[in-house]
Design a protein around this motif. Sequence first.
Motif, PDB file in Angstrom:
ATOM      1  N   LYS A   1      -0.627   4.293   0.522  1.00  0.00           N
ATOM      2  CA  LYS A   1      -1.494   5.369   1.031  1.00  0.00           C
ATOM      3  C   LYS A   1      -0.994   5.980   2.350  1.00  0.00           C
ATOM      4  CE  LYS A   1      -5.024   5.171  -1.977  1.00  0.00           C
ATOM      5  NZ  LYS A   1      -4.374   4.450  -3.061  1.00  0.00           N
ATOM      6  N   PHE A   2      -0.341   5.221   3.178  1.00  0.00           N
ATOM      7  CA  PHE A   2       0.212   5.725   4.441  1.00  0.00           C
ATOM      8  C   PHE A   2      -0.822   6.412   5.320  1.00  0.00           C
ATOM      9  CE2 PHE A   2       3.972   5.018   1.878  1.00  0.00           C
ATOM     10  CZ  PHE A   2       4.838   4.439   2.788  1.00  0.00           C
ATOM     11  N   CYS A   3      -1.915   5.725   5.618  1.00  0.00           N
ATOM     12  CA  CYS A   3      -2.823   6.219   6.652  1.00  0.00           C
ATOM     13  C   CYS A   3      -2.009   6.275   7.952  1.00  0.00           C
ATOM     14  CB  CYS A   3      -4.012   5.275   6.813  1.00  0.00           C
ATOM     15  SG  CYS A   3      -4.985   5.151   5.307  1.00  0.00           S
TER      16      CYS A   3
ATOM     17  N   ARG B   1      -6.484   9.964   5.282  1.00  0.00           N
ATOM     18  CA  ARG B   1      -7.242   9.088   4.393  1.00  0.00           C
ATOM     19  C   ARG B   1      -7.348   9.666   2.973  1.00  0.00           C
ATOM     20  NH1 ARG B   1      -8.114   3.975   4.729  1.00  0.00           N
ATOM     21  NH2 ARG B   1     -10.205   4.146   3.857  1.00  0.00           N
TER      22      ARG B   1
ATOM     23  N   HIS C   1      -9.969   1.032  -1.422  1.00  0.00           N
ATOM     24  CA  HIS C   1      -9.873   2.389  -0.891  1.00  0.00           C
ATOM     25  C   HIS C   1     -10.851   3.260  -1.688  1.00  0.00           C
ATOM     26  CE1 HIS C   1      -8.330   6.282   0.320  1.00  0.00           C
ATOM     27  NE2 HIS C   1      -7.589   5.677   1.229  1.00  0.00           N
TER      28      HIS C   1
ATOM     29  N   PHE D   1      -2.447   5.632  10.971  1.00  0.00           N
ATOM     30  CA  PHE D   1      -2.595   4.604  12.015  1.00  0.00           C
ATOM     31  C   PHE D   1      -2.080   3.239  11.581  1.00  0.00           C
ATOM     32  CE2 PHE D   1      -6.433   4.941   9.463  1.00  0.00           C
ATOM     33  CZ  PHE D   1      -6.569   3.654   8.996  1.00  0.00           C
ATOM     34  N   CYS D   2      -1.665   3.088  10.324  1.00  0.00           N
ATOM     35  CA  CYS D   2      -1.555   1.741   9.739  1.00  0.00           C
ATOM     36  C   CYS D   2      -0.111   1.296   9.514  1.00  0.00           C
ATOM     37  CB  CYS D   2      -2.316   1.735   8.415  1.00  0.00           C
ATOM     38  SG  CYS D   2      -2.359   0.116   7.653  1.00  0.00           S
TER      39      CYS D   2
ATOM     40  N   GLN E   1      -4.141  -5.472  -0.267  1.00  0.00           N
ATOM     41  CA  GLN E   1      -4.337  -4.476   0.785  1.00  0.00           C
ATOM     42  C   GLN E   1      -5.102  -3.282   0.235  1.00  0.00           C
ATOM     43  OE1 GLN E   1      -1.164  -6.031   0.883  1.00  0.00           O
ATOM     44  NE2 GLN E   1      -1.603  -7.070   2.800  1.00  0.00           N
ATOM     45  N   ASN E   2      -4.942  -3.053  -1.043  1.00  0.00           N
ATOM     46  CA  ASN E   2      -5.577  -1.909  -1.694  1.00  0.00           C
ATOM     47  C   ASN E   2      -5.956  -2.359  -3.100  1.00  0.00           C
ATOM     48  OD1 ASN E   2      -6.372   0.696  -1.709  1.00  0.00           O
ATOM     49  ND2 ASN E   2      -4.338   1.522  -1.311  1.00  0.00           N
TER      50      ASN E   2
ATOM     51  N   VAL F   1       0.629  -1.330   7.513  1.00  0.00           N
ATOM     52  CA  VAL F   1       0.738  -2.110   6.265  1.00  0.00           C
ATOM     53  C   VAL F   1       1.806  -1.576   5.303  1.00  0.00           C
ATOM     54  CG1 VAL F   1      -0.518  -2.697   4.134  1.00  0.00           C
ATOM     55  CG2 VAL F   1      -1.516  -3.203   6.362  1.00  0.00           C
ATOM     56  N   PRO F   2       1.879  -0.250   5.061  1.00  0.00           N
ATOM     57  CA  PRO F   2       2.907   0.204   4.118  1.00  0.00           C
ATOM     58  C   PRO F   2       4.327  -0.165   4.565  1.00  0.00           C
ATOM     59  CG  PRO F   2       1.299   1.935   4.490  1.00  0.00           C
ATOM     60  CD  PRO F   2       1.004   0.855   5.508  1.00  0.00           C
TER      61      PRO F   2
ATOM     62  N   CYS G   1       0.836  -1.196   0.000  1.00  0.00           N
ATOM     63  CA  CYS G   1       0.000   0.000   0.000  1.00  0.00           C
ATOM     64  C   CYS G   1       0.871   1.246   0.000  1.00  0.00           C
ATOM     65  CB  CYS G   1      -0.901  -0.015   1.237  1.00  0.00           C
ATOM     66  SG  CYS G   1      -1.986   1.406   1.266  1.00  0.00           S
TER      67      CYS G   1
HETATM   68  S1  SF4 Z   1      -5.485   1.485   6.112  1.00  0.00           S
HETATM   69 FE1  SF4 Z   1      -5.509   0.581   4.072  1.00  0.00          FE
HETATM   70  S2  SF4 Z   1      -5.184   2.318   2.686  1.00  0.00           S
HETATM   71 FE2  SF4 Z   1      -4.532   3.001   4.736  1.00  0.00          FE
HETATM   72  S3  SF4 Z   1      -2.317   2.564   4.812  1.00  0.00           S
HETATM   73 FE3  SF4 Z   1      -3.378   0.771   5.703  1.00  0.00          FE
HETATM   74  S4  SF4 Z   1      -3.627  -0.646   3.964  1.00  0.00           S
HETATM   75 FE4  SF4 Z   1      -3.150   1.368   3.119  1.00  0.00          FE
END
Ligand code: SF4
Length: 460
Positions: A168-170, A288, A249, A172-173, A210-211, A175-176, A166
């Motif tokens: 996007k770098f939200c 977001r 997303h 809180f997340c 993930q996206n 995943v990236p 991903c």
């Molecule tokens: S919440 Fe979803 S869109 Fe946002 S950084 Fe995590 S995986 Fe990416």
Amino acid sequence: MTTPRKVYVKSFGCQMNVYDSHRMADTLAPAGYTETTQVGDADLIILNTCNIREKAADKVYSEIGRIGDLKAAAAANGRRVLIAVAGCVAQAESAEIIRRTNAVDLVVGSQNYYRLPNMIARLQAGQPIVDTEFPIEDKFDLLTQPSRVAIAKRGITSFVTAQEGCDKFCTFCVVPYTRGAEVSRPVEKIAAEVERLAAAGVREVTLIGQNVNAYHGDGVDDRPATLAQLLRRLAEVPGILRLRYTTSHPLDMNDDLIAAHGDLPALMPSAHLPVQSGSNRILAAMNRKHTRQYYLDVIARLRAVRSDIAFTSDFIVGFPGETEDDFRDTLTLVDEVGFAGAYSFTYSSRPGTPAAKMEPVPAAESAERLQRLQALITRHWRAFNASFVGRSVDVLLEKPGRFPGQLVGKTPYLQTVQVMARPELIGSVLPVRIAGTGTNTLFGAIAKPAHAPAFAIAGA
Ligand code: SF4
């Protein structure tokens, strides 16, 4: 000749991990490993972990303690058991895993598990191996394909990874950081995998990533294809009756994907579209990159092409800085959309993310808000299910139910349905008249005389 051994894979978290767990088992098959559902029988125990919330990561450490005891008991009886930690906790906390326990033999990242047989072969007593680098090679090219029997055992629905990572770098997340940048698989490689699955009896494929709607894999003439183009290609695969995709997303819900919901019959009328909050202030703090109105416009555009589409979502309650007014914006958004279901959690701070440095909302306040949100979501979800009573709906019959003579299937909107039907109907889509609703399921009866499915399940 390889020595027959057993592998037990425990998957935590999302569908990406379920898919990866299957592929780990497939990759270990040529090394002599068969899958077992009994952890006590296993020669190799893999924990495929999730790091999305603090609780999920904590669970992994307590699970390592539990299976570490099993490993010690087996060693006392002269039997060698290996423990591997894979997935997002392995990717993010490999040093911490090795520091906290000496029970773990292998720590393998989400991109490296195709190397498991080689890592096992290199193992020396007391020397754990850690492999969490992002490799240059494409792991999908190096993974072993599952046998027809292995596919058939897993049932008539399957996840297929279309995209990983991903950008996007939200705030809180994790995943990236744990899954890396967005990478999409080429259309024809995914199509070849789906063709193999369909030939072995799979009838429904859910594309995962993930996206996933940011998909941009190589298509015709190696030009980037959209998710809609990929879905249209897969809809041509003989035997595939239903297609789904998750997780999306809102920003990547582009025109051709919306159009596909209107004119591609195999694409099911359900969309999991995480929004996280209904407050513009909190959406901005979460990075977001969309507003509440943008999200509502996406919902309206999808409903314009497919009025019956069922929406589900994800919510985070008590994100740092969330006020009661912000939270009320989330409640009104839930009412405006009328979600058919949603996952909701209190905010969980993840080390290394920007939000971890923000001032948290008191835990009691977050917990109280979560209760209110979940009560509202449950009301909408029950109303959605109740609206099917007395109606006939197409159900893909997936597997035997808990009671003799019962099958369990799914509506196009992903509701679970229990029905009395012959086992040879597994794999068929049949109209079911819904008679009632339970806590998590609908009950019904097949609405007209049934014929045997057009496609038999290999090995079943
Ligand atoms: S919440 Fe979803 S869109 Fe946002 S950084 Fe995590 S995986 Fe990416």
